[in-house]
Motif scaffolding. Structure first.
Motif, mmCIF file in Angstrom:
data_model
loop_
_atom_site.group_PDB
_atom_site.id
_atom_site.type_symbol
_atom_site.label_atom_id
_atom_site.label_comp_id
_atom_site.label_asym_id
_atom_site.label_seq_id
_atom_site.Cartn_x
_atom_site.Cartn_y
_atom_site.Cartn_z
ATOM 1 N N GLN A 1 19.601 0.301 23.646
ATOM 2 C CA GLN A 1 20.607 0.223 24.322
ATOM 3 C C GLN A 1 22.029 0.316 23.486
ATOM 4 O O GLN A 1 22.839 0.789 23.799
ATOM 5 C CB GLN A 1 20.667 -0.834 25.256
ATOM 6 N N ASP A 2 21.829 -0.207 22.184
ATOM 7 C CA ASP A 2 22.792 -0.240 21.355
ATOM 8 C C ASP A 2 22.732 0.754 20.073
ATOM 9 O O ASP A 2 23.037 0.418 18.928
ATOM 10 C CB ASP A 2 23.368 -1.690 20.962
ATOM 11 N N TYR A 3 21.631 1.597 20.380
ATOM 12 C CA TYR A 3 21.283 2.203 19.380
ATOM 13 C C TYR A 3 22.038 3.740 19.143
ATOM 14 O O TYR A 3 22.238 4.584 20.009
ATOM 15 C CB TYR A 3 19.728 2.704 19.286
ATOM 16 N N THR A 4 22.446 3.999 18.023
ATOM 17 C CA THR A 4 23.030 5.294 17.413
ATOM 18 C C THR A 4 22.402 6.145 16.492
ATOM 19 O O THR A 4 22.288 5.362 15.341
ATOM 20 C CB THR A 4 24.671 5.150 17.358
ATOM 21 N N PRO A 5 21.724 6.984 16.765
ATOM 22 C CA PRO A 5 21.009 7.662 15.626
ATOM 23 C C PRO A 5 21.981 7.960 14.506
ATOM 24 O O PRO A 5 23.096 8.510 14.545
ATOM 25 C CB PRO A 5 20.415 9.095 16.430
ATOM 26 N N GLY A 6 21.114 7.798 13.420
ATOM 27 C CA GLY A 6 21.733 8.103 12.086
ATOM 28 C C GLY A 6 21.160 9.091 11.348
ATOM 29 O O GLY A 6 20.072 9.842 11.849
ATOM 30 N N ASP A 7 21.224 9.251 10.115
ATOM 31 C CA ASP A 7 20.325 9.954 9.129
ATOM 32 C C ASP A 7 18.874 9.573 9.265
ATOM 33 O O ASP A 7 18.905 8.311 9.209
ATOM 34 C CB ASP A 7 20.879 9.894 7.639
ATOM 35 N N PRO A 8 17.998 10.305 8.869
ATOM 36 C CA PRO A 8 16.515 9.989 9.046
ATOM 37 C C PRO A 8 16.499 8.936 7.688
ATOM 38 O O PRO A 8 17.045 9.134 6.661
ATOM 39 C CB PRO A 8 15.870 11.230 8.675
ATOM 40 N N PRO A 9 15.699 8.106 7.756
ATOM 41 C CA PRO A 9 15.395 6.882 7.010
ATOM 42 C C PRO A 9 14.426 7.492 5.654
ATOM 43 O O PRO A 9 13.939 8.548 5.871
ATOM 44 C CB PRO A 9 14.489 5.690 7.456
ATOM 45 N N GLY A 10 14.692 7.090 4.395
ATOM 46 C CA GLY A 10 14.331 7.420 3.267
ATOM 47 C C GLY A 10 12.807 7.102 3.423
ATOM 48 O O GLY A 10 12.411 6.038 4.176
ATOM 49 N N ARG A 11 11.740 7.796 2.712
ATOM 50 C CA ARG A 11 10.685 7.394 2.735
ATOM 51 C C ARG A 11 9.973 6.178 2.373
ATOM 52 O O ARG A 11 9.374 5.589 2.984
ATOM 53 C CB ARG A 11 9.762 8.585 2.078
ATOM 54 N N GLU A 12 10.813 5.769 1.329
ATOM 55 C CA GLU A 12 10.657 4.300 0.841
ATOM 56 C C GLU A 12 10.936 3.351 2.122
ATOM 57 O O GLU A 12 10.453 2.015 1.720
ATOM 58 C CB GLU A 12 11.313 4.044 -0.262
ATOM 59 N N ASN A 13 11.802 3.568 3.103
ATOM 60 C CA ASN A 13 11.960 2.826 3.820
ATOM 61 C C ASN A 13 10.928 2.638 5.301
ATOM 62 O O ASN A 13 11.053 1.800 6.127
ATOM 63 C CB ASN A 13 13.459 2.689 4.588
ATOM 64 N N LEU A 14 9.942 3.616 5.299
ATOM 65 C CA LEU A 14 9.146 3.552 6.337
ATOM 66 C C LEU A 14 7.829 2.926 6.066
ATOM 67 O O LEU A 14 7.453 2.510 4.952
ATOM 68 C CB LEU A 14 8.415 5.208 6.426
ATOM 69 N N THR A 15 7.480 2.093 6.978
ATOM 70 C CA THR A 15 6.065 1.205 7.036
ATOM 71 C C THR A 15 5.087 2.090 7.087
ATOM 72 O O THR A 15 5.093 3.270 7.248
ATOM 73 C CB THR A 15 6.008 0.293 8.120
ATOM 74 N N LEU A 16 3.787 1.649 6.820
ATOM 75 C CA LEU A 16 2.602 2.206 6.908
ATOM 76 C C LEU A 16 2.446 2.811 8.411
ATOM 77 O O LEU A 16 2.074 3.903 8.659
ATOM 78 C CB LEU A 16 1.619 1.495 6.739
ATOM 79 N N ALA A 17 2.895 1.842 9.434
ATOM 80 C CA ALA A 17 2.931 2.421 10.844
ATOM 81 C C ALA A 17 3.636 3.655 11.089
ATOM 82 O O ALA A 17 3.413 4.526 11.513
ATOM 83 C CB ALA A 17 2.986 1.238 11.641
ATOM 84 N N ASP A 18 4.765 3.708 10.418
ATOM 85 C CA ASP A 18 5.817 4.651 10.526
ATOM 86 C C ASP A 18 5.078 6.074 10.053
ATOM 87 O O ASP A 18 5.127 7.039 10.688
ATOM 88 C CB ASP A 18 7.168 4.311 9.859
#
Length: 885
Positions: A594-611
């Motif tokens: 509800q308060d989310y505004t899409p930004g740039d794709p996160p860097g791979r280093e910020n992604l978890t295993l599940a992501d």
């Protein structure tokens, strides 16, 4: 990029589907216009009868077409799905005549012109019913291009084709045996005759030899009433039994006239008595024999299926079935019926009204098929038209290579009237699109042929007549040949073959590159749905109760290439459950956006295993789905999407991501989680859209998105950067451990709220590293405290064990459950199982049971024995764990 977060708690298709279809249609999202720089993808809809209502066959056929059209549209093709309806000569005329009967009049009271006015009025009143129903299904046709086989353009094409074929000598008029329907009062083509096995009798009749001193020829027939029209008895030239009688005559019983005994290789000496009655006016094979031997034709049954004067005064006017009884009785009384035998034989019925067909000699218009069939055979053999699945190629070729001339005239008023005019003064025959002013002899006494053309004559021109032919239009040059025809296996001969030879004859190109043939929709027992059986299911009723998306998804997931599918309401409920699953998962996601505004794709280093895992799985699902669609394996494509959406996205990723969404991690990680969840959910919806257009549009519009509609979203191309085999491998390991712990909790009756201890042992450093790094997943989804170690000194007391790849998991049960109480419960369960197992084994050791019981009953008991044994062994294992010290 608008978003709406106020999703209702439950999905109600009735509030969604009509709204979105109206939006699509009003905004012309189905519209296709010529764009030379874009590659077209073209389908022409098999035109349903204008008299029709949507049935399950239509629902399957149009769902498959819509999936292909929406998919290709999303891929960037200029997709045209051209709709229309067929005038359905016999069916529509029957409807109008029924209406007139209720008014106490008939078509002859009105006359032809007034009757046709009524037929057009009926078409205007009821003809839009089925196209409205197709909209309810979600069909994304270009309705601005809707055609009708009797509209001005299509009618002009029909006349043009008739005239060209006539001028080429490929249309002719002649006397032939045709299939006459006494109820519909018209001829029907060979492929419109449905043969049904019926009980009957074979009658052995004695034909006395003239001057034969009591000698006779025994002849076997299933239709003794037609013997009154016999003009010969035929035997095989090599049959020694009758060779001495060839050239002599016999006395036709009851008619008392002499007919010759002839020799012809058509006769099979081994069948019946080896002697065959020849009735040229009432049997197609006999007609050919009659032509070879210059035999007369005696018509003894008329168009009302009553006996003519040629049958004799005693039988004139009788119904054919009544006459059969009278003939048999007469033969018996004269001692000329040798015997009768019961048999089952195929009887031809009209595909429309199910009346028994009467083969009848009549003057009709025919298309000479061999010159048209040969190029159509070559086109398929050379692969210019490919059947999917390929096995239907053989079916098509077998029919085309044995094709007979096509009777195209029908004794109806509704349809394309044959453009032939006769001079009543000199018998001149004139063919043209308009009525000539006069004959070349000067006479103005001209009369147009009263018959109309077979409905399939116009349907065969559908792929090019609908695009403007015979005019050389821009549409015709751009959209023809079409890409694929989607149709049921039961009209390969009716329609597919005719479109191919017409396309080659008049466009010099086959009308489509692929003929995608699907099976029929049967009831749960495997029977064809029909009014007579009362087993039909109305698709509109299903749409009302379950929604169009559920119906579509159920039909396509039950579809395998070319095979029939059975309609099961349980599977329909399963499809609705899937829609609800998508809705609930999306509702959860939107509550956290509800308060989310899409930004740039996160860097791979910020992604978890599940992501990384879910994005990789989405990419694999996308590739598999695309591959299956390219092979027309819609059922397999739907299965891939179902498994990804239900199992991996909803049941795993959403559960894994919840702690991050609920703010238990840092804000940046929460934004990453929301980005991945949004991207993957939107991607899944876009893949699902061709299959389930309504619910996917409803949810997609609420998510962050670009564009006005999901149906114009871009279909994903290969994205190698999303693939992560290592993440997939690691996640499988974590999931297997979680499943193992969950299974232990379930089997051992561990209360859901009690946290367990899980000791996870692996000798492999990489495995331990993966599990330790992702222990939060294990602890959250299995409700446990996880300890990852290389080894343990000894197995914990009263610990249940699960094994995953390179991993052993121990869950100590002391303190989790009341061990004594569980031992008592399992002991009772084991006792019950062992009693049941003893009872089943007693049956299977009983020779009397094995000898007398049906095979399926015995097999059921064997399966029961296996199941009971497996359950009892599992209980013993659990008891052993609980008793261990």
């Amino acid at each position: 990029m608008s978003q709406k977060f106020d999703m209702p708690t439950t999905y109600d298709p009735r509030t969604v589907e009509g709204r979105w279809y109206k939006y699509w249609e009003e905004n012309k999202f189905f519209r296709s216009t010529v764009e030379p720089e874009k590659e077209p993808f073209t389908i022409v809809m098999p035109p349903p009868n204008v008299t029709g209502q949507l049935h399950m066959g239509h629902a399957l056929n149009n769902t498959l077409q819509d999936i292909l059209t929406r998919w290709r549209r999303m891929q960037g093709y200029n997709a045209l799905w051209l709709p229309g309806t067929d005038h359905a000569g016999i069916a529509t005329q029957a409807k109008v005549e029924e209406q007139l009967r209720r008014e106490g009049v008939n078509k002859y009271d009105l006359g032809r012109e007034k009757f046709l006015e009524r037929a057009w009025a009926w078409k205007e009143q009821y003809g839009g019913r089925i196209t409205h129903q197709l909209r309810r299904l979600g069909s994304s046709c270009d309705w601005d291009r809707e055609r009708f086989t009797m509209d001005e353009g299509c009618s002009d094409a029909v006349l043009e084709v008739f005239i060209r074929l006539y001028e080429q000598g490929l249309i002719y008029r002649g006397y032939y045996i045709t299939n006459w329907c006494p109820s519909c009062q018209t001829t029907i083509s060979d492929i419109e005759v449905e043969h049904q096995d019926k009980p009957g009798q074979l009658y052995y009749i004695k034909y006395p030899v003239r001057d034969g001193a009591g000698e006779f020829i025994p002849v076997a027939t299933t239709r003794p009433e037609t013997m009154l029209g016999d003009t010969a008895v035929a035997v095989h030239p090599a049959d020694e039994r009758y060779r001495h009688l060839v050239g002599r005559t016999v006395i036709l019983p009851l008619a008392e006239r002499e007919i010759p005994v002839i020799a012809d290789e058509y006769v099979e000496p081994e069948y019946g008595t080896g002697a065959v009655k020849i009735t040229p006016a009432h049997d197609p094979n006999d007609f050919e024999v009659g032509r070879r031997h210059n035999l007369p034709s005696v018509q003894v049954i008329d168009r009302e299926a009553r006996m003519t004067a040629e049958a004799g005064a005693k039988f004139k006017g009788q119904d054919r079935w009544e006459c059969r009884k009278r003939v048999v009785k007469e033969l018996q009384s004269r001692g000329l019926l040798d015997k009768t035998e019961d048999l089952s034989h195929a009887v031809g019925h009209c595909y429309r009204c199910v009346s028994v067909i009467e083969p009848m000699l009549s003057r009709q218009w025919f298309v000479r098929m061999k010159p048209l069939a040969e190029p159509a055979i070559t086109a398929v053999k050379e692969g210019r038209v490919k059947f999917v699945p390929e096995r239907f190629t053989k079916v098509y070729l077998n029919w085309m290579e044995n094709i007979r001339d096509w009777c195209i005239s029908r004794q109806l008023w509704w349809g394309h009237r044959i453009p032939v005019y006769y001079c009543r003064d000199c018998d001149e025959v004139m063919v043209g699109k308009v009525r000539p002013d006069k004959c070349k002899c000067g006479s103005t006494h001209l009369e147009q042929d009263s018959d109309v053309l077979d409905t399939w004559f116009s349907s065969g021109l559908w792929p090019f007549s609908t695009l403007g032919w015979p005019r050389k239009t821009v549409d015709l040059a751009y959209y023809y040949p079409t890409t694929v025809l989607v149709t049921a296996r039961d009209i390969i001969f009716f329609w597919v073959a005719r479109m191919i030879f017409d396309g080659l004859a008049f466009m010099d190109q086959a009308p489509f590159r692929y003929a995608f043939i699907h099976g029929l929709v049967l009831d749960a027992l495997g029977r064809k749905m029909s009014k007579s059986l009362g087993n039909g299911v109305d698709p509109i009723d299903v749409i009302e109760s379950h929604g169009a998306d559920s119906l579509r998804f159920m039909l396509v997931t039950g579809h395998s290439l070319g095979n029939d599918l059975r309609f099961h309401f349980e599977r329909l409920d399963g499809a609705r459950n899937f829609a609800n699953k998508i809705w609930n998962a999306s509702r959860f996601a939107l509550m956290n956006l509800q308060d989310y505004t899409p930004g740039d794709p996160p860097g791979r280093e910020n992604l978890t295993l599940a992501d990384r895992w879910i994005m990789s799985r989405l990419e694999r699902a996308s590739r598999q789905c695309t591959g299956f669609l390219e092979q027309y394996e819609m059922g397999e494509a739907a299965r891939v999407l179902y498994e990804f959406t239900w199992d991996e996205l909803c049941d795993w990723y959403i559960e894994l991501v919840k702690p991050r969404l609920y703010g238990k991690t840092n804000p940046a990680d929460r934004e990453t989680a929301r980005y991945v969840l949004t991207a993957v959910l939107r991607g899944a919806l876009e893949l699902l859209h061709p299959f389930m257009p309504f619910i996917t549009e409803e949810i997609w519009q609420r998510l962050p998105h670009r564009g006005r509609t999901i149906m114009r979203a871009q279909w994903p191309e290969k994205r190698d950067q999303m693939l992560d085999p290592r993440a997939e491998e690691q996640m499988v390991l974590v999931m297997d451990v979680i499943r193992g712990i969950r299974q232990i909790r379930s089997e051992m009756n561990v209360p859901p709220g009690k946290q367990a201890e899980a000791i996870i042992v692996s000798a492999m450093p990489q495995v331990r590293e993966t599990l330790a790094a992702n222990s939060s997943y294990i602890e959250g989804l299995a409700n446990c405290r996880a300890e990852v170690t290389a080894e343990i000194a000894e197995k914990p007391e009263q610990a249940a064990t699960a094994v995953a790849r390179d991993v052993q998991v121990f869950v100590p049960l002391r303190g989790l459950i009341d061990v004594d109480k569980e031992l008592t419960r399992l002991g009772k369960e084991l006792k019950t199982l062992e009693n049941d197992l003893e009872r089943v084994r007693g049956k299977l050791n009983n020779k009397g049971f094995l000898d007398k019981a049906p095979v399926e009953v015995v097999e059921k008991e064997r399966n029961k024995e296996t199941e009971l044994y497996s359950k009892s062994e599992a209980i013993k294992d659990r008891l052993a764990v609980l008793r261990s010290k």
